[in-house]
Design an enzyme around this catalytic site. Structure first.
Site: not given
Ligand code: FAD
Length: 312
Positions: A16, A18, A50, A79, A109-111, A163, A217, A221, A271
Site C-alpha cells: 500500500s 501513502e 490529514y 487519514h 489522534r494527531g499530534d 502503547d 531529513q 524526523f 505500507h
Molecule cells: P493514539 O493511538 O491515540 O496514541 C498513540 C500512543 O501515544 C499511544 O499508544 C499511547 O501510548 C500514547 N499516548 C497517547 N495519549 C497519551 C497520553 N495522554 N499520555 C501518555 N501517552 C499517550 N498525523 C497526522 O496529523 N496526520 C496523518 O495523516 C497521520 N498519519 C499517520 C499514519 C501512520 C501510519 C502513523 C504511524 C502516524 C500518523 N500520524 C499522522 C501521526 C500521529 O498523528 C501521531 O503519531 C500522534 O502523536 C498520535 O496519533 P495516534 O493516532 O497514533 O494516537
C-alpha cells in the site's frame, strides 16, 4: 524466485502507498503523476494523510475526492485526525469523506497543536484519542478502519505496554488493521509483533517502510517520532550523500533488503511512505520482483530511476 536479487520468494506481496495532500499546483501535478506511475504495482490500497492539527482538511478532501472520483482509485483510504476539533466538526468531515466514496479510514489522534513534542490536550467536546475516533467511525458503518502502531514506542508513551494497551483499545473499538510508524531495524518490529500477539491482538500489523530519500531529513524526523536510524544505515548513506545516483541506488537497496528480510520473517503486506515521489518506490518494488514489462508507460523520471537501479 529468480526475479529479485534477494534469496527470498516475493510472490504474493501486497503493497500500500501513502501520499500527502499537495500544497500548490506544482505539487499537485507531481502527486497525480506519482499516483499514476505507482498504480502499475496494483497497490492493495493507497492512503492520503490529514495535515497536522487538521490543517490540510480541505486539501485532503479535494485529493481524496479526485483520486476516487476522477482517477477511479476506489481503494483510497482517508487519514483522519481528531486533534483540536469538536466532535461535530470531525463528524462533518467523516460525512464529506463518506459522500466522496471513502470506505477505508486511517483513524488517528494527531499530534498536539504545538507540534510533535508539545503536550497533547484533548479538545473540549472532542474525541479524546484515536480509540474514541475509531469507535465513532465504527458506529457509522462497516468500512475498514486502519490505525497507527509504533514498533519503537510512541514518544508520549511511558512504555511499550502502554502503547500496546492503546492499540488494543483501538482494536476493541473496531480497528481492522494497523499501519506502523517507519522503522529500520526489523528486530524491533518482530519483538513488537510478538508482544502485540501475546496481548491477544489479532489484526494485521503492516510494517511502514520509508525508503530514505534524504538521510539528514529522515534522521531529523525520526528523532521527533522516536524512531531510530541505525548506524549501519548511516554508514552506508552518509559517505555518498553528495552523490545523487549512488545515494538513490543504495537507498533503494536498503529498503528492499529490509522488505526482503521481513518477507523471510513471514510478512507479506507493506505500507510504503512514498513522499509523493515515484522513483524510489518504483525501484524498491522492482527490486522485490515486480515485472516492469507488465507496466504501462511511466513518466520519464521514473524510467530513469529504474535504469539507475538496474545498473547496480
Ligand atoms: P493514539 O493511538 O491515540 O496514541 C498513540 C500512543 O501515544 C499511544 O499508544 C499511547 O501510548 C500514547 N499516548 C497517547 N495519549 C497519551 C497520553 N495522554 N499520555 C501518555 N501517552 C499517550 N498525523 C497526522 O496529523 N496526520 C496523518 O495523516 C497521520 N498519519 C499517520 C499514519 C501512520 C501510519 C502513523 C504511524 C502516524 C500518523 N500520524 C499522522 C501521526 C500521529 O498523528 C501521531 O503519531 C500522534 O502523536 C498520535 O496519533 P495516534 O493516532 O497514533 O494516537
Amino acid at each position: 524466485n529468480g526475479r529479485t536479487p534477494y534469496p527470498v520468494d516475493c510472490d504474493g506481496l501486497r503493497f500500500s502507498f501513502e501520499y500527502f495532500p499537495p500544497k500548490n499546483d506544482e505539487m499537485e501535478t507531481q502527486l497525480f503523476q506519482t499516483v499514476t506511475a505507482l498504480s502499475v504495482f496494483a497497490p492493495a490500497f493507497v492512503t492520503v494523510t490529514y495535515g497536522a492539527g487538521g490543517s490540510t482538511k480541505a486539501r485532503s478532501l479535494t485529493t481524496v475526492k479526485r483520486m476516487i472520483g476522477e482517477m477511479e482509485i476506489a481503494n483510497t483510504a482517508a487519514h483522519l485526525t481528531c486533534v483540536g476539533a469538536p466532535k461535530a466538526e470531525v463528524d462533518a468531515v467523516i460525512d464529506e469523506f463518506l459522500a466522496c466514496g471513502v470506505r477505508h479510514f486511517v483513524a488517528l489522534r494527531g499530534d498536539p497543536q504545538g507540534g510533535i513534542g508539545s503536550v497533547y490536550e484533548p479538545f473540549p467536546g472532542g474525541y479524546e484519542n484515536a480509540a474514541a475516533l475509531v469507535k465513532a467511525l465504527r458506529a457509522r458503518g462497516d468500512f475498514e478502519i486502519s490505525v497507527s502502531a509504533y514498533p519503537e514506542k510512541h514518544p508520549e508513551s511511558p512504555d511499550v505496554a502502554a502503547d500496546i494497551d492503546m492499540l488494543k483499545r483501538k482494536v476493541d473499538n473496531g480497528a481492522t488493521r494497523a499501519l506502523t510508524q517507519f522503522f529500520f531495524d526489523n528486530d524491533d518490529f518482530e519483538r513488537y509483533l510478538e508482544r502485540v500477539r501475546r496481548a491477544g491482538i489479532a489484526i494485521p500489523i503492516v510494517p511502514g517502510i520509508l525508503p530514505i530519500n534524504n538521510l539528514t531529513q529522515v534522521q531529523k524526523f525520526a528523532g521527533l517520532c522516536g524512531a531510530r536510524v541505525p548506524e549501519s544505515i548511516v554508514s552506508r548513506l552518509g559517505p555518498i550523500d553528495d552523490q545523487p545516483e549512488e545515494r538513490f541506488r543504495e537507498a533503494a537497496h536498503i529498503a528492499a533488503e529490509q522488505v526482503a528480510d521481513l518477507v523471510r520473517r513471514g510478512v507479506s503486506d507493506f505500507h510504503l511512505y512514498t513522499m509523493n515521489r515515484p522513483q524510489l518506490i518504483t525501484a524498491v518494488c522492482e527490486l522485490m520482483g515486480y515485472d516492469p514489462e507488465i507496466a504501462p508507460a511511466q513518466p520519464a523520471d521514473t524510467e530513469r530511476s529504474v535504469r539507475a537501479v538496474a545498473r547496480a
